[in-house]
Structures are given as structure tokens and as C-alpha cells.
Design a protein around this motif. Structure first.
Motif, PDB file in Angstrom:
ATOM      1  N   MET A  37       0.844  -1.213   0.000  1.00  0.00           N
ATOM      2  CA  MET A  37       0.000   0.000   0.000  1.00  0.00           C
ATOM      3  C   MET A  37       0.867   1.247   0.000  1.00  0.00           C
ATOM      4  O   MET A  37       0.614   2.201  -0.741  1.00  0.00           O
ATOM      5  CB  MET A  37      -0.893   0.047   1.254  1.00  0.00           C
ATOM      6  CG  MET A  37      -2.215  -0.675   1.144  1.00  0.00           C
ATOM      7  SD  MET A  37      -3.246  -0.370   2.631  1.00  0.00           S
ATOM      8  CE  MET A  37      -4.117   1.141   2.156  1.00  0.00           C
ATOM      9  N   SER A  38       1.891   1.246   0.848  1.00  0.00           N
ATOM     10  CA  SER A  38       2.743   2.425   0.978  1.00  0.00           C
ATOM     11  C   SER A  38       3.497   2.681  -0.326  1.00  0.00           C
ATOM     12  O   SER A  38       3.681   3.831  -0.736  1.00  0.00           O
ATOM     13  CB  SER A  38       3.710   2.222   2.151  1.00  0.00           C
ATOM     14  OG  SER A  38       4.381   3.430   2.449  1.00  0.00           O
ATOM     15  N   ALA A  61       9.961   2.679   3.660  1.00  0.00           N
ATOM     16  CA  ALA A  61      11.196   2.117   4.218  1.00  0.00           C
ATOM     17  C   ALA A  61      11.020   1.739   5.687  1.00  0.00           C
ATOM     18  O   ALA A  61      11.507   0.703   6.141  1.00  0.00           O
ATOM     19  CB  ALA A  61      12.343   3.108   4.058  1.00  0.00           C
ATOM     20  N   LEU A  62      10.294   2.584   6.407  1.00  0.00           N
ATOM     21  CA  LEU A  62      10.035   2.326   7.825  1.00  0.00           C
ATOM     22  C   LEU A  62       9.213   1.047   8.004  1.00  0.00           C
ATOM     23  O   LEU A  62       9.501   0.210   8.876  1.00  0.00           O
ATOM     24  CB  LEU A  62       9.311   3.538   8.411  1.00  0.00           C
ATOM     25  CG  LEU A  62       8.957   3.593   9.888  1.00  0.00           C
ATOM     26  CD1 LEU A  62      10.164   3.312  10.766  1.00  0.00           C
ATOM     27  CD2 LEU A  62       8.381   4.968  10.228  1.00  0.00           C
ATOM     28  N   LEU A  63       8.204   0.879   7.161  1.00  0.00           N
ATOM     29  CA  LEU A  63       7.394  -0.339   7.218  1.00  0.00           C
ATOM     30  C   LEU A  63       8.237  -1.563   6.883  1.00  0.00           C
ATOM     31  O   LEU A  63       8.051  -2.643   7.466  1.00  0.00           O
ATOM     32  CB  LEU A  63       6.220  -0.244   6.236  1.00  0.00           C
ATOM     33  CG  LEU A  63       5.032   0.617   6.683  1.00  0.00           C
ATOM     34  CD1 LEU A  63       4.152   0.988   5.491  1.00  0.00           C
ATOM     35  CD2 LEU A  63       4.203  -0.112   7.738  1.00  0.00           C
ATOM     36  N   ALA A  64       9.167  -1.400   5.935  1.00  0.00           N
ATOM     37  CA  ALA A  64       9.949  -2.547   5.461  1.00  0.00           C
ATOM     38  C   ALA A  64      11.082  -2.897   6.426  1.00  0.00           C
ATOM     39  O   ALA A  64      11.384  -4.071   6.632  1.00  0.00           O
ATOM     40  CB  ALA A  64      10.511  -2.257   4.069  1.00  0.00           C
ATOM     41  N   LEU A  86      13.993   6.418  10.930  1.00  0.00           N
ATOM     42  CA  LEU A  86      13.267   6.988   9.788  1.00  0.00           C
ATOM     43  C   LEU A  86      12.050   7.791  10.236  1.00  0.00           C
ATOM     44  O   LEU A  86      11.619   8.722   9.551  1.00  0.00           O
ATOM     45  CB  LEU A  86      12.834   5.871   8.832  1.00  0.00           C
ATOM     46  CG  LEU A  86      13.967   5.205   8.038  1.00  0.00           C
ATOM     47  CD1 LEU A  86      13.505   3.853   7.506  1.00  0.00           C
ATOM     48  CD2 LEU A  86      14.412   6.107   6.889  1.00  0.00           C
ATOM     49  N   ALA A  87      11.472   7.431  11.378  1.00  0.00           N
ATOM     50  CA  ALA A  87      10.287   8.142  11.864  1.00  0.00           C
ATOM     51  C   ALA A  87      10.612   9.611  12.136  1.00  0.00           C
ATOM     52  O   ALA A  87       9.808  10.499  11.842  1.00  0.00           O
ATOM     53  CB  ALA A  87       9.735   7.478  13.120  1.00  0.00           C
TER      54      ALA A  87
END
Lengths: 221, 221
Positions: free
Chosen positions: B19-20, B137-140, B146-147
Motif C-alpha cells: 500500500m505504501s 522504508a520504515l514499514l519494510a 526513519l520516523a
């Protein structure tokens, strides 16, 4: 276990009704502050938004606790998930009421809405208050006929939103740039308010009727 | 049971990344369509938003199924609830990218953004693409550093949003009323896009660190 679950669920339902009442009060006072250039009223709406946010936090915690402790399945599970989503929509409706109040406060002592757009915002105010009232009533009574009325109010808000564009883009539009910016944002806030109301109404309808087609209904715009 | 749960949860995580990625592609192409007055590109963004909506529906169903079948508690439960909220934010980010594309399409063959505001929107485009890239990238990777970067991008978007008001309210602003309306709405869309990115970033940080203070982080504006 079942009795505890039902008591917890009633509390969740009561919290949603309370949130919706606060949203109703916020959008009513925000619109009054806007249309009457009432600085104090605007200030009150802005200051009271945190109460809606806090209710959302509490309600969400209650739902997560309920899921963890009671492990609901089937319809019970969907009720809890829907409550989480409804509270998120109500919280956004509170934010949007606050944004209306912020514009009223920012332009005080002037009126934010210039005369040629005033009638449109009087109508938007009425439709938005209706959305909130009917959302509260729908949460309290589960009378799904009210959902159709919320949809009608939202259709009216969408039409009035188009009217705001027609007004500002009219070659005769006498507004300043500040007024154009404010009318554009206010129109968007009211339009979004209606979308969230419809989203809440659809979720309640889903819960009452068990019609899963509506479950993924969301604010589309 | 645990293995099934973890496999299901990995699938939820993969869906969020997908989705991202779609949101990242949408906001990149929407900004390019806006800044290059590219009608076909705008059309593509608008037409592809349904793919993000469909992923959200599937992901939500998977989460509800997971809750019903696996009855997760504690952290596992919060992971699933957070996934539901992250997917809602990503879906809204897709809508906002679509709205940018709709304005680009509506003004074609003209440029929607007049010259004095162009540089601001070039920067907003860059910051919004960054938000989306870093969210993916944060999700992965779950690298919470990264936040903080997403937060910085959002701060930049907020400052640029203020610049759009400064531009339109400058007595020298040469824009037409249509341009004032478009710049006002585009500024709002980009600002909201950043808010949702921050909301997603905070929820992932919460999941990784277990810091509950951030759990109720939401898009505030």
C-alpha cells in the motif's frame, strides 16, 4: 463472561454517543461563531476539542482491552472494530469543527464569510448540525432510517460545497484574497464533516443490519 | 497456532508495504502531473487510486479474520489494531494524491500553480515524496530513525503550507481567483498528506519500541 462483555460494550456505545454529542455541540457553536463573528464562542470550541480527543483515547483503550479480555468473535468482534473506526471519524469531525472556529477567531472582529457567500454557509451550518444531530440519534436509537437522512444532508453539503466554488469563481465575486482562501477552506471543512458523518452512519447501519457491503464504506473525498 | 499467526501477520505487513509503495507512486506522479501539467499522468493517478482502496479492504478483512481466528492478546493484538489504523491512513494518503491529480487534470492544458507559488510546490512535492518513501522504508525495515525523518519532512510541509498563505495573501499576488482556490486546496492536501505520514510513522515506532505514549498519535490538523 457474556454479561461483562455486554456491559463493556454498552459503555463503548455510551462513549460513542457522548463523543457524538460533543461533536454536535462543537459544530453548532463553531458555525454560530463563524456567522456571528463571536470570538468567545470560537475560543470555547477550540478549547473544548481536547475533550473529544480524550474520549477517543479512552474509548480506543477500552476497545483494545475488550478485545484482549473478552476475545469476541463474529458480530461481536465487528462491533468492537466498528467502534474504533467510528471514534476515529468523530474525532476528525471535532477537529473540523475546531478548524471552522479557528477561521472565525482569526478574522475577528471581521466576518470571515463575505456577504455573497453568507447564505451558502448558513445552509452548510444547518446541514452540518443536522448531520451531527442525526449521527447522535442514530448511535442512541439504532434507527437506520436516520442513516438515509445523514446521506441526504451530506448530498446537500456536497452541493453547497460546489456553490462555494461557483461563488468565488464568479467574475462578480467581490471578496478579498483572504476571503477567497477562507471560503475555500471552510467549504472543504464542511464537506469533509459530512463525509465523516456518512461514514459513521454506514458503519452503524452495518452493525444493525449485518450488511457487510457497507462495512468498507469510508469518507470518499 | 503461533506459526499461522506469524505467517498471517507477515502478510499484513507485506500488504502495508505494498500500500505504501502505491501511495509513494501516486504522490510522485500526482506532483509531476501538477508541476508539468501532464494530463495523462494525472489521469493515471486518478484511475489507480482504487487499487489502494482495494488493498485497504483486503487488509482490513485479513485483520478482522486474524483477530477472530487467532485471538491475539497483548502486543500481538496491538500490532493488528495498529495495522488497521495504518491502512486507514495510507488509504487517505492515496485519496490526497488523487486530489492533487484532479486539480492538475482540471486545469489542463494550463498549469494549476502560478509562477509565484511554483517553487513552494516543487518543495512540497519533494517533501511529500520523501514522506512516502520513508514511510515505505520504515514499514519494510522497522528502522525507527526513519520516523524522525518523516517528522522533519512533515515540519517542512507545515512551513511550506504557511508559505502558500503568505504567497496568496501578498498584495503583489498576481493569481486569479481560480489559482487562489487551487493553491489553497493543494496546500491543504499536501499538509494533510504529511500529517498522515507522521501518524503512520508514530504507530510503527510504537510497535517497534512498545512505547504506548505514541499509540494515540494521530493526524492532528
Amino acid at each position: 463472561m457474556r454479561e461483562i462483555f455486554e456491559a463493556e460494550l454498552r459503555q463503548v456505545g455510551d462513549d460513542l454517543i457522548e463523543m457524538s454529542r460533543l461533536v454536535e455541540s462543537a459544530i453548532r457553536r463553531a458555525g454560530d461563531a463563524l456567522l456571528e463573528a463571536d470570538h468567545q464562542l470560537a475560543q470555547e470550541v477550540i478549547a473544548s476539542d481536547h475533550a473529544i480527543d480524550r474520549l477517543e483515547s479512552e474509548l480506543d483503550e477500552r476497545c483494545v482491552y475488550l478485545l484482549a479480555q473478552q476475545q469476541p468473535v463474529a458480530t461481536d468482534l465487528r462491533v468492537v472494530i466498528s467502534a474504533l473506526r467510528i471514534s476515529a471519524s468523530l474525532e476528525r469531525m471535532g477537529d473540523l469543527a475546531r478548524h471552522v472556529a479557528e477561521i472565525a477567531r482569526g478574522r475577528y472582529p471581521a466576518q470571515a464569510v463575505p456577504v455573497p457567500a453568507r447564505e451558502t454557509f448558513v445552509k452548510m451550518h444547518g446541514a452540518a448540525v443536522h448531520v451531527a444531530q442525526r449521527t447522535t440519534a442514530l448511535l442512541a436509537t439504532r434507527d437506520v432510517a436516520l442513516a438515509a437522512e445523514v446521506q441526504q444532508d451530506d448530498d446537500l453539503l456536497d452541493a453547497l460545497h460546489q456553490d462555494t466554488f461557483a461563488a468565488t469563481l464568479d467574475p462578480e465575486w467581490p471578496g478579498t484574497t483572504q476571503e477567497t482562501v477562507d471560503v475555500t477552506l471552510l467549504g472543504r471543512y464542511y464537506e469533509r464533516f459530512g463525509d465523516h458523518g456518512v461514514s459513521v452512519a454506514r458503519r452503524i447501519t452495518f452493525l444493525v443490519t449485518g450488511n457487510f457491503d457497507d462495512e468498507h464504506a469510508r469518507a470518499e473525498a
